[in-house]
Design a protein around this motif. Sequence first.
Motif, PDB file in Angstrom:
ATOM      1  N   VAL A 120       5.487   2.855   1.434  1.00  0.00           N
ATOM      2  CA  VAL A 120       4.587   3.958   1.091  1.00  0.00           C
ATOM      3  C   VAL A 120       5.421   5.046   0.410  1.00  0.00           C
ATOM      4  N   THR A 121       4.900   5.608  -0.678  1.00  0.00           N
ATOM      5  CA  THR A 121       5.666   6.567  -1.472  1.00  0.00           C
ATOM      6  C   THR A 121       5.026   7.960  -1.414  1.00  0.00           C
ATOM      7  N   ASP A 122       5.637   8.915  -2.136  1.00  0.00           N
ATOM      8  CA  ASP A 122       5.036  10.245  -2.280  1.00  0.00           C
ATOM      9  C   ASP A 122       5.248  10.759  -3.697  1.00  0.00           C
ATOM     10  N   ASP A 123       4.735  11.951  -3.986  1.00  0.00           N
ATOM     11  CA  ASP A 123       4.782  12.501  -5.339  1.00  0.00           C
ATOM     12  C   ASP A 123       6.194  12.836  -5.803  1.00  0.00           C
ATOM     13  N   PRO A 319      -1.313  10.942   9.390  1.00  0.00           N
ATOM     14  CA  PRO A 319      -2.299  11.180   8.318  1.00  0.00           C
ATOM     15  C   PRO A 319      -2.710   9.905   7.596  1.00  0.00           C
ATOM     16  N   PHE A 320      -1.768   8.987   7.395  1.00  0.00           N
ATOM     17  CA  PHE A 320      -2.081   7.723   6.728  1.00  0.00           C
ATOM     18  C   PHE A 320      -2.917   6.827   7.630  1.00  0.00           C
ATOM     19  N   ASP A 336      -5.451   6.743  -2.919  1.00  0.00           N
ATOM     20  CA  ASP A 336      -4.067   7.211  -2.776  1.00  0.00           C
ATOM     21  C   ASP A 336      -3.118   6.126  -3.264  1.00  0.00           C
ATOM     22  N   LYS A 337      -2.607   6.292  -4.480  1.00  0.00           N
ATOM     23  CA  LYS A 337      -1.713   5.285  -5.053  1.00  0.00           C
ATOM     24  C   LYS A 337      -0.449   5.119  -4.224  1.00  0.00           C
ATOM     25  N   HIS A 338      -0.053   6.163  -3.507  1.00  0.00           N
ATOM     26  CA  HIS A 338       1.163   6.078  -2.696  1.00  0.00           C
ATOM     27  C   HIS A 338       0.956   5.194  -1.473  1.00  0.00           C
ATOM     28  N   ASN A 341       0.987   1.625  -2.558  1.00  0.00           N
ATOM     29  CA  ASN A 341       2.346   1.085  -2.687  1.00  0.00           C
ATOM     30  C   ASN A 341       2.846   0.477  -1.386  1.00  0.00           C
ATOM     31  N   GLY A 342       2.212   0.835  -0.274  1.00  0.00           N
ATOM     32  CA  GLY A 342       2.597   0.257   1.009  1.00  0.00           C
ATOM     33  C   GLY A 342       2.026  -1.125   1.243  1.00  0.00           C
ATOM     34  N   LEU A 343       1.050  -1.527   0.438  1.00  0.00           N
ATOM     35  CA  LEU A 343       0.414  -2.829   0.624  1.00  0.00           C
ATOM     36  C   LEU A 343       1.388  -3.945   0.251  1.00  0.00           C
TER      37      LEU A 343
END
Length: 372
Positions: A120-123, A319-320, A336-338, A341-343
Amino acid sequence: MKLGCPKEIKPQEFRVGMTPAAALEAITNGHSVVIETGAGLGAGFSDEDYTAAGAEILATAADVFAQADMIVKVKEPQAGERKMLREGQLLFTYLHLAPDPEQTHDLIASGATCIAYETVTDDRGGLPLLAPMSEVAGRLAPQVGSWTLQKANGGRGVLMGGVPGVAPAKVVVIGGGVVGTHAAKIAAGMGADVTVLDRSLNRLKYLDDVFGGTFKNQYATAGATIDLVRQADMVIGAVLIPGAAAPKLISRAQLSEMKPGAVIVDVAIDQGGCFETSKATTHQDPIYDVDGIMHYCVANMPGAVARTSTIALGNATMPFMLALANKGWKKACADDKHLLNGLNVHAGKLTYAAVGEALGLDYISGEDALNI
């Protein structure tokens, strides 16, 4: 949605995937929560803490897996747990699939949807669900490394901070990210002579600006790395390529150039390790000797400080977790594209490129998975 949290069964893993506070948040949002009895004891949370939050306690992990729509864990599911996953079930935990083909194949075969904390990513280009455990592991690395350096444990018998008239230990940290920065801070705080190696000039500038003379930094050419490793009493491996296998930075042949009794702490072991001679160990049997060099390669280092780690992880994942429960995984990931990314796995398909490339497996994109 019904959320379930089983007790962790990896050896010496004392963390728990859901705190009572997280359970209360889920219940407040209209969901139900089931917890395996005793799941939180290693982190200092009793069954009564969970029932006070409104969760239901179940007798076995099998009960939790059977009832829950979403499983929330800490470590990757072990072989027995993977057999309990079912088609359409959502798994939210650390996976570290790139060095683990057996787990990858089992998750694909399960038909479950598996979202990995570590991708999982962030901005800002960070990994917000990996960061808290990276902070813990980084801070632990010099602590466990200094213990391994003691002569009784096979080390050189060098004190990290030295004493007046005696030089401190030389510590080399390979990688200046979250793990490396926290490792360098603690090692320097213990009085060691610390150098951080990294290949990002921007990162090296940041470390220099923020930490100044607290510790040194150097560009990580192959030559500079081996020169510093030859001089080191302790080498901390802190290199990460998100979701992919860690690069091997020190070969077995190069161990012969290190000081006898020097210590390697491989924090990258969850992703296969960044030294050729690294192999995963446990808190019960954490160190081993290869050619006179002591290796500490515990694959779940933050589990040693389970309460701190559990609370820190819960703060980040909550939160996720709530987004997945409130919206369902498809809408949550589409919004949420971030989180998308965790998938890593969905409906019998691998959905993370770095894992596919590491294991030589076919994969589809997360975007394509949303349409399955």
